[in-house]
Design a protein around this motif. Structure first.
Motif, PDB file in Angstrom:
ATOM      1  N   VAL A  27       0.850  -1.180   0.000  1.00 38.12           N
ATOM      2  CA  VAL A  27       0.000   0.000   0.000  1.00 38.12           C
ATOM      3  C   VAL A  27       0.889   1.234   0.000  1.00 38.12           C
ATOM      4  O   VAL A  27       1.726   1.398   0.896  1.00 38.12           O
ATOM      5  N   GLY A  28       0.748   2.060  -1.030  1.00 33.18           N
ATOM      6  CA  GLY A  28       1.563   3.267  -1.128  1.00 33.18           C
ATOM      7  C   GLY A  28       3.004   2.976  -1.517  1.00 33.18           C
ATOM      8  O   GLY A  28       3.869   3.829  -1.353  1.00 33.18           O
ATOM      9  N   ILE A  29       3.244   1.768  -1.988  1.00 32.35           N
ATOM     10  CA  ILE A  29       4.593   1.338  -2.374  1.00 32.35           C
ATOM     11  C   ILE A  29       4.487   0.675  -3.743  1.00 32.35           C
ATOM     12  O   ILE A  29       3.593  -0.146  -3.969  1.00 32.35           O
ATOM     13  N   GLU A  30       5.385   1.015  -4.626  1.00 30.17           N
ATOM     14  CA  GLU A  30       5.409   0.348  -5.924  1.00 30.17           C
ATOM     15  C   GLU A  30       5.654  -1.146  -5.711  1.00 30.17           C
ATOM     16  O   GLU A  30       6.489  -1.514  -4.877  1.00 30.17           O
ATOM     17  N   PRO A  31       4.944  -2.023  -6.433  1.00 29.85           N
ATOM     18  CA  PRO A  31       5.114  -3.464  -6.247  1.00 29.85           C
ATOM     19  C   PRO A  31       6.563  -3.940  -6.361  1.00 29.85           C
ATOM     20  O   PRO A  31       6.992  -4.789  -5.580  1.00 29.85           O
ATOM     21  N   GLY A  97       1.299 -11.025   4.193  1.00 27.53           N
ATOM     22  CA  GLY A  97       1.200  -9.788   4.942  1.00 27.53           C
ATOM     23  C   GLY A  97       0.970  -8.589   4.065  1.00 27.53           C
ATOM     24  O   GLY A  97       0.779  -8.700   2.851  1.00 27.53           O
ATOM     25  N   THR A  98       0.998  -7.449   4.710  1.00 25.12           N
ATOM     26  CA  THR A  98       0.823  -6.165   4.051  1.00 25.12           C
ATOM     27  C   THR A  98       1.954  -5.248   4.494  1.00 25.12           C
ATOM     28  O   THR A  98       2.299  -5.200   5.680  1.00 25.12           O
ATOM     29  N   LEU A  99       2.528  -4.558   3.551  1.00 28.57           N
ATOM     30  CA  LEU A  99       3.529  -3.537   3.840  1.00 28.57           C
ATOM     31  C   LEU A  99       2.962  -2.223   3.326  1.00 28.57           C
ATOM     32  O   LEU A  99       2.623  -2.111   2.150  1.00 28.57           O
ATOM     33  N   GLY A 104       4.640   8.212   9.046  1.00 27.48           N
ATOM     34  CA  GLY A 104       5.759   8.033   9.967  1.00 27.48           C
ATOM     35  C   GLY A 104       6.786   7.011   9.533  1.00 27.48           C
ATOM     36  O   GLY A 104       7.735   6.739  10.240  1.00 27.48           O
ATOM     37  N   GLY A 105       6.606   6.396   8.375  1.00 28.63           N
ATOM     38  CA  GLY A 105       7.542   5.379   7.894  1.00 28.63           C
ATOM     39  C   GLY A 105       6.811   4.238   7.215  1.00 28.63           C
ATOM     40  O   GLY A 105       6.035   4.464   6.308  1.00 28.63           O
TER      41      GLY A 105
END
Length: 118
Positions: A27-31, A97-99, A104-105
């Motif tokens: 989420v909010g990160i390019e795959p 999981g989810t990253l 905040g990081g």
């Protein structure tokens, strides 16, 4: 905490605990970047497991068996179905999981599924 649970499983057997890492969401990160983070996580987990963990990633599974495609074809999204497929791979634990990137990081949420109990 997760590592403690998995290593407790390994204490009951002489062989390393076989783990499959599948189905992570980013989420909010390019795959592609998420996959880099995931590979780093797996490397650290194996290192901290001190030879008591054998981890197969989704990339490994896709290359060997096409598990993700098999799961889609079977309409498999439930834990019991995933546990059955993982059992066919000979793994005791499936992690997913989810990253997510946050203000905040980063936040990681991890799920572990014991394939023997579902």
């Amino acid at each position: 905490m997760f590592l403690v649970v998995v290593l407790a499983l390994s204490a009951a057997q002489s062989a390393p605990v076989r783990v499959a890492s599948t189905g992570w969401s980013f989420v909010g990160i390019e795959p592609a970047l998420g996959e880099v983070f995931l590979e780093r996580f797996v490397t650290e987990l194996e290192k901290r497991g001190q030879g008591r963990l054998s981890i197969t990633t989704q990339r490994d599974v896709n290359q060997l068996l096409g598990l993700d495609r098999q799961r889609q074809l079977l309409g498999c999204a439930e834990s019991a179905c995933l546990a059955e497929l993982a059992g066919a791979l000979g793994v005791e634990v499936v992690i997913s999981g989810t990253l997510a990137k946050t203000a905040g990081g980063y936040t990681a949420t991890l799920k572990a599924l014991d394939t023997t109990t579902g």
